[in-house]
Scaffold this motif. Sequence first.
Motif, PDB file in Angstrom:
ATOM      1  N   ASP A 128       8.399  -8.406   9.308  1.00 57.52           N
ATOM      2  CA  ASP A 128       8.886  -7.763   8.079  1.00 57.52           C
ATOM      3  C   ASP A 128       9.202  -8.807   7.023  1.00 57.52           C
ATOM      4  O   ASP A 128       8.915  -8.622   5.828  1.00 57.52           O
ATOM      5  CB  ASP A 128      10.138  -6.934   8.363  1.00 57.52           C
ATOM      6  CG  ASP A 128       9.840  -5.623   9.082  1.00 57.52           C
ATOM      7  OD1 ASP A 128       8.651  -5.254   9.172  1.00 57.52           O
ATOM      8  OD2 ASP A 128      10.798  -4.976   9.550  1.00 57.52           O
ATOM      9  N   GLU A 187       5.916 -10.063   5.570  1.00 57.63           N
ATOM     10  CA  GLU A 187       5.377  -9.027   4.678  1.00 57.63           C
ATOM     11  C   GLU A 187       6.086  -9.050   3.327  1.00 57.63           C
ATOM     12  O   GLU A 187       5.448  -8.946   2.277  1.00 57.63           O
ATOM     13  CB  GLU A 187       5.523  -7.648   5.313  1.00 57.63           C
ATOM     14  CG  GLU A 187       4.514  -7.325   6.378  1.00 57.63           C
ATOM     15  CD  GLU A 187       4.610  -5.877   6.830  1.00 57.63           C
ATOM     16  OE1 GLU A 187       5.485  -5.141   6.319  1.00 57.63           O
ATOM     17  OE2 GLU A 187       3.811  -5.469   7.705  1.00 57.63           O
ATOM     18  N   SER A 227       4.554  -9.806  -0.356  1.00 55.12           N
ATOM     19  CA  SER A 227       4.667  -8.826  -1.436  1.00 55.12           C
ATOM     20  C   SER A 227       5.337  -9.436  -2.661  1.00 55.12           C
ATOM     21  O   SER A 227       4.873  -9.246  -3.793  1.00 55.12           O
ATOM     22  CB  SER A 227       5.467  -7.612  -0.952  1.00 55.12           C
ATOM     23  OG  SER A 227       5.566  -6.634  -1.971  1.00 55.12           O
ATOM     24  N   TYR A 241      -0.791  -6.621   0.199  1.00 56.22           N
ATOM     25  CA  TYR A 241      -1.710  -6.099   1.212  1.00 56.22           C
ATOM     26  C   TYR A 241      -1.583  -6.833   2.553  1.00 56.22           C
ATOM     27  O   TYR A 241      -2.239  -6.452   3.520  1.00 56.22           O
ATOM     28  CB  TYR A 241      -3.158  -6.202   0.713  1.00 56.22           C
ATOM     29  CG  TYR A 241      -3.439  -7.476  -0.045  1.00 56.22           C
ATOM     30  CD1 TYR A 241      -3.785  -8.641   0.630  1.00 56.22           C
ATOM     31  CD2 TYR A 241      -3.313  -7.521  -1.429  1.00 56.22           C
ATOM     32  CE1 TYR A 241      -4.006  -9.812  -0.061  1.00 56.22           C
ATOM     33  CE2 TYR A 241      -3.539  -8.694  -2.130  1.00 56.22           C
ATOM     34  CZ  TYR A 241      -3.886  -9.835  -1.444  1.00 56.22           C
ATOM     35  OH  TYR A 241      -4.097 -11.003  -2.131  1.00 56.22           O
ATOM     36  N   LYS A 281      -0.167  -7.191   5.945  1.00 51.32           N
ATOM     37  CA  LYS A 281       0.547  -6.235   6.787  1.00 51.32           C
ATOM     38  C   LYS A 281       0.475  -6.659   8.267  1.00 51.32           C
ATOM     39  O   LYS A 281      -0.513  -7.244   8.714  1.00 51.32           O
ATOM     40  CB  LYS A 281      -0.055  -4.835   6.652  1.00 51.32           C
ATOM     41  CG  LYS A 281       0.032  -4.246   5.241  1.00 51.32           C
ATOM     42  CD  LYS A 281       1.486  -4.027   4.798  1.00 51.32           C
ATOM     43  CE  LYS A 281       1.547  -3.446   3.383  1.00 51.32           C
ATOM     44  NZ  LYS A 281       2.961  -3.307   2.925  1.00 51.32           N
ATOM     45  N   THR A 303      -0.108  -6.241  12.170  1.00 48.04           N
ATOM     46  CA  THR A 303      -1.114  -5.513  12.937  1.00 48.04           C
ATOM     47  C   THR A 303      -1.241  -6.143  14.321  1.00 48.04           C
ATOM     48  O   THR A 303      -0.733  -7.239  14.567  1.00 48.04           O
ATOM     49  CB  THR A 303      -2.483  -5.532  12.215  1.00 48.04           C
ATOM     50  OG1 THR A 303      -3.404  -4.707  12.915  1.00 48.04           O
ATOM     51  CG2 THR A 303      -3.040  -6.948  12.138  1.00 48.04           C
TER      52      THR A 303
END
Length: 463
Positions: free
Chosen positions: A365, A368, A372, A378, A380, A382
């Motif tokens: 997080d 990310e 951002s 974009y 992210k 995974t």
Amino acid sequence: MKTWNELFIRHGWLITEAKENQFSLEGETAENIKYLTSSLEKARVDHFLISGHLFIYQAPISEEKWIDILDFERRGRTENIWEQADISQLDTYIAGIVRQLNSLGFETTSSCDGHSIRSAKAVVKKTKNIEQLITLVTAINDGSITLRESERCYTINFRCSLPQLLNYAEELSLIDCSTLNEDSEAIKKGHFNTLLEELLSINGESRNESKIRSFIRDYLTPFVDHITEDQYGNLLAEKTFRNGNGPTILLNAHLDTFEAFASERTIVKDGPIWSSSNGILGADDRAGIAILLTVAKFLPQTHFNGKVKFVFTVEEEIGLLGARNVNDYFLWGVDAALVVDRRGKGDIVTSCYGAFPFCDKAYSDFIEKVASDSGMPYWKATSGGSSDTKIWAEHNIQSVNLSAGYMNEHTDDETLDIEASYEVTKLVEAIFLKSNELRATLREINNMKRNINRSPLFRKLIT
């Protein structure tokens, strides 16, 4: 081992390599050509001159031996040389910088390499505007260069080792005069692409990584406190910033390629998309290496207060063998790891096929959010496949694997988006710029785990 072309550039000659070991002397002075040929004679290097070209049919000598020949007694001791074209009148380690500055239109009036006693410097006339010089200095700066303006001149100070001055000369040689009106970011991107192309020219399949390891060691040495090759062949390095009270971050890419490069292959460039004319491109994981070497140069410019450990592993492609054999003690105290060995762009891999987690959600997080906030929303979290990331996670290190910009790895259709690859350098740099938030995130994760371990329910489950 440096090539002849690199040796000449680093030590002040403004000549171009027309073909391998064939150099055009057009534009170089008669004095400097004479100094070059006499130096080659002292080194007992077979060579000859014909029609303004120098031909050498002998392997390059070591830079240490070349310096021994060039560094004659009392060379450059006058320091205030007003005519800067004669290499032999300049200090040994700053001659390359002076000649490159002059070729870019920055007329120097004096210079000194510091003789390992004080900072090196180059004094530049005010013949160009300060913005252009700032752009130039910013593009090569690793935190060791400062620029001072006085009424009559600019003084560039280099607070670095003597060998690093030679590296700066080589970097300056990559800059085109036309780019000086652009911002320093464009020049940095050009340097990144040049480094990437050089890495893609060095073979190094599994169990044959010596050449790429040697290149990285030479490149990385000026930016770290310690560097070594371990008993298995992995390249390990570390750097402590300021008092080292911040987090310890592991940066990792692997040295080996899936297979050897095809002989006489070329790199095909279709805009930002690179591929190989024959066989694999090798961006897996040469792109990851280029990204981490670029970050290593950037880190001294930040206010990061902690430690960085670099691990360039061998034999990743045949079972993560290098990572599995890194000594545990090197990993002691590591708080988090950033691996750059994932296809595509925008992926923050947090598990192996969703079954084996690499990190807590709070860590991904954080990354990310950094992406951002840096204009890259974009990126992210995974799941992904196996990589060295799994090994670091097994050591209870918060770990992620970041996309490096390549696609179709391990095949003849492999491609690399160099724009996406360069973007990763900006993401990793942004993570270090927010090291206080990273430290708080890691503390939060550790506190959460500590609380879980102390809970009665957890104790009941494990007893």
